[in-house]
Scaffold this motif. Structure first.
Motif: not given
Length: 159
Positions: A89, A94, A109-110, A112-114, A116-117
């Motif tokens: 984070e 984010f 959003f968080y 979904i993306l977290y 992958h990051m």
């Protein structure tokens, strides 16, 4: 992804120390000249590296720094951890969405993306754990001796 100047400055400083000491007394002023940085900034980096067990510092007129470990025992990931955060984070910053936001993208959003990051940070860690200060010293020596073109530095000869 955000990485501050601290990490490359720390790598530069450790490489500098590894190459020059013990023949040369390495100080923050000397490293600052090499990195075009302020000596106070370099001392702050030295402090972080020292607290992480990568560097030994001695204050005073005859002070200076030395590696706390052998170059083969220091990885880029060790240096990164000493100077940067590995918190996903913090790295990716984010944006915050209100929990009552009616937009389905904003609400999810968080989540979904977290993952992958997090995977990207783990991949970075895995790659950086494979690169030692010893390897960087070898690559520097090869570059100085013109043994391979700059573009091939990442694919250095055997160690």
């Amino acid at each position: 992804m955000r990485v501050s100047k601290r990490f490359p400055l720390a790598v530069h400083a450790l490489l500098f120390v590894a190459v020059l000491s013990p023949k040369t007394r390495v100080t923050s002023t000397l490293v600052a000249k090499s990195t075009d940085s302020n000596p106070v900034t370099v001392r702050n980096i030295f402090l972080k590296l020292s607290e992480s067990g990568l560097l030994v510092t001695a204050a005073g007129k005859n002070g200076g720094v030395n590696l706390a470990k052998e170059p083969k025992e220091i990885t880029l990931w060790d240096i990164y951890q000493a100077t940067e955060t590995e918190n996903v984070e913090e790295i990716f910053k984010f944006h915050e969405a209100e929990s009552d936001n009616s937009c389905p993208v904003a609400r999810n959003f968080y989540q979904i993306l977290y993952p992958h990051m997090e995977s990207a940070v783990n991949a970075m860690k895995t790659d950086m754990e494979q690169v030692t200060l010893e390897k960087l010293i070898h690559e520097l020596k090869c570059l100085l001796q013109n043994k391979f073109p700059k573009k091939d530095v990442a694919h250095s000869p055997e160690q």
